[in-house]
Design a protein around this motif. Sequence first.
Motif, mmCIF file in Angstrom:
data_model
loop_
_atom_site.group_PDB
_atom_site.id
_atom_site.type_symbol
_atom_site.label_atom_id
_atom_site.label_comp_id
_atom_site.label_asym_id
_atom_site.label_seq_id
_atom_site.Cartn_x
_atom_site.Cartn_y
_atom_site.Cartn_z
ATOM 1 N N SER A 189 0.833 -1.210 0.000
ATOM 2 C CA SER A 189 0.000 0.000 0.000
ATOM 3 C C SER A 189 0.869 1.262 0.000
ATOM 4 O O SER A 189 0.509 2.260 -0.630
ATOM 5 C CB SER A 189 -0.935 -0.011 1.209
ATOM 6 O OG SER A 189 -0.207 -0.022 2.420
ATOM 7 N N ALA A 190 2.013 1.226 0.675
ATOM 8 C CA ALA A 190 2.920 2.377 0.667
ATOM 9 C C ALA A 190 3.505 2.593 -0.719
ATOM 10 O O ALA A 190 3.636 3.732 -1.187
ATOM 11 C CB ALA A 190 4.040 2.173 1.685
ATOM 12 N N ILE A 201 -4.649 9.874 4.326
ATOM 13 C CA ILE A 201 -5.871 9.354 3.703
ATOM 14 C C ILE A 201 -5.520 8.430 2.539
ATOM 15 O O ILE A 201 -6.148 7.383 2.339
ATOM 16 C CB ILE A 201 -6.766 10.516 3.224
ATOM 17 C CG1 ILE A 201 -7.267 11.342 4.418
ATOM 18 C CG2 ILE A 201 -7.939 9.983 2.418
ATOM 19 C CD1 ILE A 201 -8.120 10.562 5.383
ATOM 20 N N LYS A 202 -4.489 8.801 1.776
ATOM 21 C CA LYS A 202 -4.078 7.971 0.650
ATOM 22 C C LYS A 202 -3.572 6.609 1.128
ATOM 23 O O LYS A 202 -3.920 5.571 0.567
ATOM 24 C CB LYS A 202 -2.982 8.689 -0.148
ATOM 25 C CG LYS A 202 -2.557 7.963 -1.416
ATOM 26 C CD LYS A 202 -1.341 8.610 -2.051
ATOM 27 C CE LYS A 202 -1.635 10.013 -2.524
ATOM 28 N NZ LYS A 202 -0.457 10.585 -3.255
ATOM 29 N N ARG A 203 -2.765 6.605 2.200
ATOM 30 C CA ARG A 203 -2.250 5.353 2.734
ATOM 31 C C ARG A 203 -3.385 4.467 3.266
ATOM 32 O O ARG A 203 -3.401 3.252 3.054
ATOM 33 C CB ARG A 203 -1.242 5.611 3.850
ATOM 34 C CG ARG A 203 0.131 6.024 3.386
ATOM 35 C CD ARG A 203 1.117 5.971 4.531
ATOM 36 N NE ARG A 203 0.676 6.754 5.687
ATOM 37 C CZ ARG A 203 0.876 8.042 5.840
ATOM 38 N NH1 ARG A 203 1.513 8.716 4.889
ATOM 39 N NH2 ARG A 203 0.464 8.683 6.904
ATOM 40 N N SER A 220 -7.445 -0.155 11.157
ATOM 41 C CA SER A 220 -6.765 0.169 9.900
ATOM 42 C C SER A 220 -6.240 1.600 9.932
ATOM 43 O O SER A 220 -5.140 1.885 9.431
ATOM 44 C CB SER A 220 -7.720 -0.012 8.716
ATOM 45 O OG SER A 220 -8.136 -1.358 8.613
ATOM 46 N N SER A 221 -7.013 2.515 10.530
ATOM 47 C CA SER A 221 -6.562 3.904 10.666
ATOM 48 C C SER A 221 -5.315 3.977 11.541
ATOM 49 O O SER A 221 -4.382 4.747 11.254
ATOM 50 C CB SER A 221 -7.675 4.755 11.277
ATOM 51 O OG SER A 221 -8.841 4.709 10.487
ATOM 52 N N LEU A 222 -5.282 3.164 12.593
ATOM 53 C CA LEU A 222 -4.103 3.122 13.463
ATOM 54 C C LEU A 222 -2.885 2.609 12.708
ATOM 55 O O LEU A 222 -1.785 3.183 12.805
ATOM 56 C CB LEU A 222 -4.398 2.234 14.673
ATOM 57 C CG LEU A 222 -3.203 1.957 15.615
ATOM 58 C CD1 LEU A 222 -2.698 3.254 16.239
ATOM 59 C CD2 LEU A 222 -3.592 0.949 16.689
ATOM 60 N N LEU A 223 -3.056 1.538 11.949
ATOM 61 C CA LEU A 223 -1.937 0.975 11.197
ATOM 62 C C LEU A 223 -1.415 1.963 10.152
ATOM 63 O O LEU A 223 -0.200 2.080 9.945
ATOM 64 C CB LEU A 223 -2.358 -0.327 10.513
ATOM 65 C CG LEU A 223 -2.743 -1.491 11.421
ATOM 66 C CD1 LEU A 223 -3.020 -2.744 10.604
ATOM 67 C CD2 LEU A 223 -1.665 -1.758 12.454
ATOM 68 N N ALA A 224 -2.322 2.680 9.491
ATOM 69 C CA ALA A 224 -1.898 3.677 8.503
ATOM 70 C C ALA A 224 -1.122 4.805 9.160
ATOM 71 O O ALA A 224 -0.145 5.313 8.612
ATOM 72 C CB ALA A 224 -3.116 4.226 7.761
#
Length: 296
Positions: free
Chosen positions: A23-24, A87-89, A70-74
């Motif tokens: 994803s990165a 937001i993109k990640r 998922s927000s935490l991981l991003a």
Amino acid sequence: MIVYVDVLIVLNFIVNYLLLLLSARLCGRGVKLSRLRITLAALIGAAGSLIIFLPQMGAAANILFKLAFSSLLAAVSGGYKDGRGYIKRLFMLLATSFVFAGFMLFITLLSGGRSGFYYNGVCYFNVSGVGLLICCALVYGIVTAYQRLISRGALAVEELPVTIVNDGKELCCTGVVDSQNNLCDAFSGTPVVIGSYRLLSPILPDGFWQAAQTGQGCAGLRLIPCATVAGQDLLPAFRPEHMLLDLGEGPLMVQDVYIAVSKELDGVPGQQLLLNRALTGKRVQTKMREKAVHKC
């Protein structure tokens, strides 16, 4: 089915690491990639898989937990100060997770549902570690190949460090190579860069903006016709002393360029400086000239 904690954590760590890394990479050059932060986020994701041992959660609670996690991981994998990049990640992480889940669901259906089960939003697959890693490699390879293909297309977005020098004043910022920005001066054909007033105000020529608003004359002021959503408009523009574009292989100096100023871009994240695609074409021309000089 017996769930082994060590297998659950190790395999989830590997899967999370590959998904976060992928994803990165899909986010492009504008998002920094830190393998240390990705490793830490993957460890947190692996620990999160332990909710499989908790009492069953409702569908709504499960969805909220997944979004929050998922927000935490991003945030852990790449930070959260850059709102647009965050937001993109997050979007890319969710998208790659869906693709991977689809592959694993396909394998489960092929096995008649005997290869794993789903509980509390966590999938536990009764497959060998080698088989799961092969699935991860397939997903990683397919999506990476797709990312390389679209990166060559016209819709690829590229962010470049830019330095603008005008009247002895210097501005360092980030510009976005906008494939839709083909704006040029109608008389000279000079490419036009569009920037927000808030960003460019420190380096504007003296009296430039006041003259543009009142219609008075001002040295260096030029009006550029531009099509907008509301119709045709005239953007005030000036010619800087030069611009430096950091292309990753050394800076490229651009002097033949106009910079148009627009207040409509004020406050628009990631759209403060829209570079003309023609400017990056100069990179190829410069390389060709350098090769010709070396041959001579």
